[in-house]
Structures are given as structure tokens and as C-alpha cells.
Design an enzyme around this catalytic site. Sequence first.
Site, PDB file in Angstrom:
ATOM      1  N   HIS A  44       0.844  -1.179   0.000  1.00 38.59           N
ATOM      2  CA  HIS A  44       0.000   0.000   0.000  1.00 38.59           C
ATOM      3  C   HIS A  44       0.887   1.239   0.000  1.00 38.59           C
ATOM      4  O   HIS A  44       2.117   1.137   0.082  1.00 38.59           O
ATOM      5  CB  HIS A  44      -0.951   0.006   1.210  1.00 38.59           C
ATOM      6  CG  HIS A  44      -0.249   0.112   2.532  1.00 38.59           C
ATOM      7  ND1 HIS A  44       0.250  -0.992   3.195  1.00 38.59           N
ATOM      8  CD2 HIS A  44       0.055   1.184   3.304  1.00 38.59           C
ATOM      9  CE1 HIS A  44       0.824  -0.609   4.313  1.00 38.59           C
ATOM     10  NE2 HIS A  44       0.727   0.716   4.415  1.00 38.59           N
ATOM     11  N   LYS A 244     -24.927  -1.961  10.086  1.00 38.93           N
ATOM     12  CA  LYS A 244     -26.077  -2.644   9.475  1.00 38.93           C
ATOM     13  C   LYS A 244     -26.274  -2.037   8.093  1.00 38.93           C
ATOM     14  O   LYS A 244     -26.760  -0.921   7.954  1.00 38.93           O
ATOM     15  CB  LYS A 244     -27.339  -2.485  10.314  1.00 38.93           C
ATOM     16  CG  LYS A 244     -28.476  -3.354   9.805  1.00 38.93           C
ATOM     17  CD  LYS A 244     -29.711  -3.246  10.666  1.00 38.93           C
ATOM     18  CE  LYS A 244     -30.737  -4.305  10.256  1.00 38.93           C
ATOM     19  NZ  LYS A 244     -31.047  -4.284   8.818  1.00 38.93           N
ATOM     20  N   ASP A 670     -38.483 -41.477  33.116  1.00 37.68           N
ATOM     21  CA  ASP A 670     -39.201 -40.992  34.296  1.00 37.68           C
ATOM     22  C   ASP A 670     -38.787 -41.842  35.496  1.00 37.68           C
ATOM     23  O   ASP A 670     -39.280 -42.968  35.669  1.00 37.68           O
ATOM     24  CB  ASP A 670     -40.712 -41.100  34.037  1.00 37.68           C
ATOM     25  CG  ASP A 670     -41.528 -40.441  35.123  1.00 37.68           C
ATOM     26  OD1 ASP A 670     -40.931 -39.785  35.994  1.00 37.68           O
ATOM     27  OD2 ASP A 670     -42.763 -40.578  35.101  1.00 37.68           O
ATOM     28  N   GLY A 704     -36.897 -30.684  32.908  1.00 34.46           N
ATOM     29  CA  GLY A 704     -37.403 -29.654  33.797  1.00 34.46           C
ATOM     30  C   GLY A 704     -38.255 -30.242  34.910  1.00 34.46           C
ATOM     31  O   GLY A 704     -38.813 -29.514  35.731  1.00 34.46           O
ATOM     32  N   LYS A 706     -38.364 -34.503  36.555  1.00 37.27           N
ATOM     33  CA  LYS A 706     -37.544 -35.458  37.310  1.00 37.27           C
ATOM     34  C   LYS A 706     -36.482 -36.148  36.463  1.00 37.27           C
ATOM     35  O   LYS A 706     -35.481 -36.619  37.001  1.00 37.27           O
ATOM     36  CB  LYS A 706     -38.473 -36.518  37.924  1.00 37.27           C
ATOM     37  CG  LYS A 706     -39.417 -35.969  38.977  1.00 37.27           C
ATOM     38  CD  LYS A 706     -40.378 -37.024  39.467  1.00 37.27           C
ATOM     39  CE  LYS A 706     -41.389 -37.403  38.389  1.00 37.27           C
ATOM     40  NZ  LYS A 706     -42.410 -38.380  38.852  1.00 37.27           N
ATOM     41  N   ASP A 758     -41.052 -44.032  29.260  1.00 41.96           N
ATOM     42  CA  ASP A 758     -42.359 -43.652  28.722  1.00 41.96           C
ATOM     43  C   ASP A 758     -42.242 -43.499  27.208  1.00 41.96           C
ATOM     44  O   ASP A 758     -41.687 -42.518  26.703  1.00 41.96           O
ATOM     45  CB  ASP A 758     -42.811 -42.339  29.367  1.00 41.96           C
ATOM     46  CG  ASP A 758     -44.220 -41.939  28.938  1.00 41.96           C
ATOM     47  OD1 ASP A 758     -44.796 -42.630  28.076  1.00 41.96           O
ATOM     48  OD2 ASP A 758     -44.723 -40.922  29.451  1.00 41.96           O
TER      49      ASP A 758
END
Length: 840
Positions: A44, A244, A670, A704, A706, A758
Amino acid sequence: MPDKLATYHAKRNFRVTPEPEGELAAPAERLRFVVQKHHARKLHYDFRLELDGTLKSWAVPKGPSLDPSDKRLAVHVEDHPLDYIDFEGDIPEHQYGAGHVDVWDIGYWEPQGDALAAYEAGKLKFRLEGEKLHGGWTLVRTHLPGGGKEQWLLIKEKDEAARSAEEYDITAEMPDSVLARTRKTDDAALRASKAGKASAKEDKQTDLKLKGARKAALPEIISPQLATLVDAIPKDGEWEYEVKFDGYRILARVDKGKARLLTRDGQDWTAKLPLQAAAVEALGLQSAWLDGEIVVLDKQGIPSFQLLQNAFNEQRDAPILFYLFDLPYLNGVDLRKAPLRERRTLLEQVLERVDNQHLRYSAPLQEPPQQLLDGACRLAMEGLIGKRADSPYTGKRSADWIKLKCRQRQEFVIGGYTEPQGSRKFFGALLLGVYEDGELRYAGRVGTGFNRALLHSMHQQMQALEQQQSPFAHMPGGVRRAETHWIKPQLVAEISFAEWTQEGLLRQAVFHGLRADKAAREIRREYAVSTPGRKNGKKTQEAAANRIKVTHPERVIDTTSGLTKLDLVHYYEAVAPHMLSFLRNRPVYLLRCPEGIDGEQFFQKHAGRLRIPGIRALDASLDPGHSPLMAIDDAEALAGAAQMGTVELHICNADAAHIDRPDCMVFDLDPDPALPWQKVVEGARLTRVVLDELGLRSFLKTSGGKGLHLTVPLAPRHGWDEVAALSKAIAQHLARTLPKQFSATMGEKNRVGKIYIDYLRNKRQASTVAPYSARARPGLPVALPIAWEELPDIRSATAWTVASLAAHLAGRRDDPWAAFFETSQGLTQAMRKTLGIAPQ
């Protein structure tokens, strides 16, 4: 140490570098200038003018040009001492500016008027009397930030010394030093040395061991990462900020050296941008994906969307610049999981290889974000983009990328126009709308921001789309039918405005242009979510109230933590960027607790007569004989659900488009409440082993409650019965093989000392708590997606709560479920045979 040279001295070790240490000097009778040719990381030219006791300095990447139409970028750098004016020599490696310096030109300069006042004002006109440069010149400051450094333009005036760039390039014709000194190395040797270093650097780049980087084939498609609109600057985490840009998002795909330029929705714009495509190819890359935005700058150096549109409308008096800000893929290496700062470093190195007038590096800005935002707003720019410095490239909307806007600004669908009034020609105002619940809702009008040419061209487009029927769901109030022309809702306009009224209409709207890169059906009202980590206060409460009316914001939802209804609204606003991808176009079931979790709780599966802002009613045929099922598609709907007392959100295992073919299979582990947590962790690992042996990849989340949930993404090509049968067989296999750890039979008596698997959540009418949903339990814990590698460090299924999750997300480097939606798996005969299921 003099303040004016403080930066110069701070950057240099004068025991190592031969550069002069220097000091402030008294004014000379004649002002001197020097242009030094600097072979640093990139060749440059340093342009320096003596003024006020120092050399005011600019780095000119391409050097001076004698062509007045060839405006050369000049990046303002630190002041240098006057002793630097005749410096030539080699700056050692590892020192600032390392490389060889030549005095390319030297002489005197004469300002027009008060030089110091003109310099401070940002427009300095002067004459040069040098060995090579003569005549009138101008240095003018632009207003486009450039990595913390001012960007100016060096422009030759039209006079006897001016020459066309096509006929004469002074830096090429006169490349040598003007000082008669012995060279350590001639220019040819220097160029060869630099080329060798560049080649070595390029080879090294493909071998860089970046965290998260991996060898991979060139992706056919990469979705652009999108930013989330927020209402304040984040206080936590390490962020980088950029301008932006007011332009079009473009991704460049390079395959075998050939470039294609694609819009954010995949349209191929290579033919529209031939110069930019050629510029990308000139980088010499074998394969790559580069992300950026095309813009046109106005005379003040500010991006102008209108000028960009003009450039595409054959009014090509301004160049289109391609600003690049990310590098998701390079030469056989997928960089999407590498930290942003590392991707930026590679991108900067790639762009240093060549000088190109069509490409720019969108460098992170160095000033404090509030100062940057204030400056952008003063210059009537859009605002800022913030990015976490260590964030991956996820290819979707993320809270790791945020946008801070000066004025509110977004896209609207044009649904009609009014007759012109007074001297106005063609049309008066545009009638605007946004889509809500599948309908086009009227949002107001815009009548400013047009010039005559734009009025004419838009009028022609709209005439071709005219229709008799209004496209809006309801007739806009105050609009006279006789003065209105309705059109098919196909055109999308970019509009800025002061605010939304309580009636949901725009105030002080200004037209900025038509957007050809966005589909009308995608346009919805944008809502700024609360920045993660912000504390609730009066200001935050008012912001939420402006978007949706939060009744009884002070009502305590959970007496254990003291969290209020407003806290829950803000929580769902904050996690919306993470959560919405699991909710969009999918039946959602709400667990509502209008008086808090200690009061009455009930599930709501159907829309009924209840009006929740933003929640969309799905096709009634999805659940015949009932009111329509509901879907949540945006942050407003999430906040609206919380406003109506929703604490938990549960989702179906299939989306609305494939309601008879589930796209995931869920196992809810569970445990017996008395079972130690370590046994639950061990159970999850054993379940994963079985799934892995079957060839099924699984993703883990805390419930969230058991236990833990394992989710197996599926290609939507199997029916509910088939998926339910296989999930049952897997659960029974675990219970049969490891009877002391697992049970596949429902009932508390059957899981004493065990984990009940489950599998019944894989039936058509069943549901699973959504990722990031709060739970109606003491403390308001959260169902959180986690990585398998995190499992040993987790102490319970309630490890994160509504109050603590924002801080966790702010510090999280990677999305542990980033590959979830990319994982497409099927159920095979081999799996059924292994589990003893009869062939289908």
C-alpha cells in the site's frame, strides 16, 4: 509523551525498529508531504501531510491516481513524527507495519484556506509540488465506519496534471523510490518474496486446526445466519459490532474457482452481478462459501438502498460494493462450528491477497457499542449488527447475532395505492400490510420517500397487478373506495417509521425501496425481544406493554422464586430465537395457570373462542370434530401465550404438513423420585447405546421435571402406528435386558427403584414438553436441550430455570442441537428384526 504521537509510540518498540522516535516539531515555512511505498502484509501507499507539528497520515491501498473519476480509498491512521518524512528501510518482522518502506514521492503542499479547520471538518483541498504528484487534490472524509478507523477518499482535481487511468497509471509507470539510496532488495525480489509468503500462507490456511472446523465436501446450499431484533445493547458476553448495511444479503459459492452469487432465499444473481462474481473468482479460491451484503454508497459514504436499486435499474453511475463479513467454508474445510473471530481472521487474510475495487471487508468496529449506535443514528443509517465473538454459524435466526435499529424499519406488503393529490403524479400513497394468522392485516400507508422516476416505475408495476377485491382481511378505516386501487399482494416495500400506534398502524412512515429478495407471504410484524440478561424494570415493562398488553404484570406465578407474569413474558421473548424452530407450523398445546402454578392448571389443545395475540389456528381438518389446533410461529405469539397465563408449551411429534407421519420419536426417562440422579444419567447413556446400535442418532434434553428426554429425529415417512410400535419395542427391550434399571410398564409400583421408559408420547394424540419451555413447578425450571458431553456435569433435571437460563445461553458457545433438523433417519427392517418385531 506528546498526546498527538502517543498512538505512534505505543505501537512501536524503538529498540527493535529503525523508525524514528520523533517528537512534535515547530511549524515550518513551507509544509512538506511524503508518499511512502510500504511492502507490509499487503502493498500500500502511505500518504502523509505535515500539519500542526506532525505528519497526518492515510494508508492508500491502491496508491494515488491522476484520474479525477478514480476516487481512491484512504484509511486515516495515527499521526507520525516529522522525522518520518524521509524514512526508508526495513521494519523487522513481528513489529507493527513489518516490511520494506520506500519514499515513493516527496515535496511540498499548499492548502486552500485554513488547513487545520478543513482537516477537522473532513474536507481538505490542496496543491502538491512533488517529484511525481502535482496540481490540485482533495481528501474528503466519508461516514462509513471502517474497523475503528476513519475512511477518507483521495481525489485528483481536474487540472493540467490530471490524466485518464486508462492511458496512464502513475504507480505502475513510476514505481521506484525518489531518494538515491542503495536498496537491500530490488522490487522484483520483493514481489517474489511476497508472492512466496502469500502462497505459504494459503497452504497453511487449509491446515489450520480451528476449534470446530472439519474437513467436508462443499455444501450445495448454506442458509444464511439471521439476526434477532433486540431492544437494548447486551451487557454480558464478548460482542463484535458492524454496520447494518442498507443493501441485499448475498452469499458467494465458489466451486473449482467459479463463483455463483445467491440471495438469502437462493435466487441466483450471478448474471446481475458479473463484476462482483469476477472479483470473488480473483481471490483464487478452490472452494468456498462467503457471506456478505451488496451496497451502494452515497456521496457521504453512507449505504443507500435507493442508489442500490438505481444501480440495478440501469442507472449505473455508482459502483456496487460487496462487503464480506463471514466465511462459513473454505477450501475443503467446513468452518461453521468454528468461532466467529477465527472465521473473520481467515476472511481478512483471504481478502488481503488481491486489491479489488468491488470487494470490501466488513471489519468489526472498535468503539463502544452505544457510541457506535448513536453515530449510526445521527448519520441516518439503519443501525448496528452485533455478533458473539465465539459464536458458530448456525444458518438460522439466532440470538448470537442481533440487530439494533435506529428507527423502526421492516418490510411490508403493498396491497393497494391511492389517487394522487395536488401536483403529485401517478399515485398518492401506498397501502401496506403484514401477514397475521394467514391473512393480510392493514398496517397503514406511506406517501413519502419517492422521486418522480420512482413514482412512474412503481405505478407501472402496480397497474399490472390491479384487481377489484381488497387483499386485506378487513377494509382499512378511513380509506375511500373511490380513491383506492387494490393490487395483488406481491410487491414488498422497505419502510422506516417512528412507531406503531395502539391501533397497530404506522406513524411517520418513509419508503426506501422495493425488495426483490423477499417473498410477500413471509412478511410479518417484527418485534424486538428483550436482550438476554436484562433485569426487569419499568422501562422493560413499558416496552412489553407496547407490543402486547400485559395485564396484571406483577402477579406472582411461582411463590418459591417470586417470578412474575411479566418475568415469564420476558423469558419467552428472550428464548424465542431458540424455541420457535421447534414450534413453527406444529400443533402446540398450552398448560395454562391463570392464577399461578399453585392455582388451577388446565391444558388447552384447541383455539376455541380464546383470542391469543399472534397464535395461528391450523386447518380444522387436522383434528376433525373439534375447534382448530393452534400453532405458534413468532415471538409475539409466545409472549401472548404467557400473557394468557400459559406456563408450559407441549408439542406434537408431527408438523401440520405431515400430521400423519411423525418426524421424531421421544423417550421420556421418568425415574422413581427416590432414585439417585446418577442412576438417571446412567439410564440415559444405556438408552443411547441401544439407539446407537440400531443406527438411530438421539438428542438429549432435561425435562425440567424429574428425568431426561431422548429425542430421535425421523424423516416423516412412517405412520404413527409404526413409530409407536418400534418405540415400544425399544423400551421393552431395555426393560427385558436390564430389569433392575428399567421398567416399560406404567404405574408407580412398577418403577420402584427403576426408570420408567415412557414411550407412549409417540402416539397421535400425545405430546412432549417443548425444548426451552418453562415447567409449572417450584422455581419454574426449564426443559433445556443439552449436549451429551454436558451430561456428567449436570446435577438434576431442574438445573436451569427461567431466572438462570438467559445467563447460560449468553455463555453457551455452540447449539447442542444444531444438527437436529439436518438429521433425517428412517426405521428399517433390520431394526425390527433386531427388536423381534414382525416385518411390515
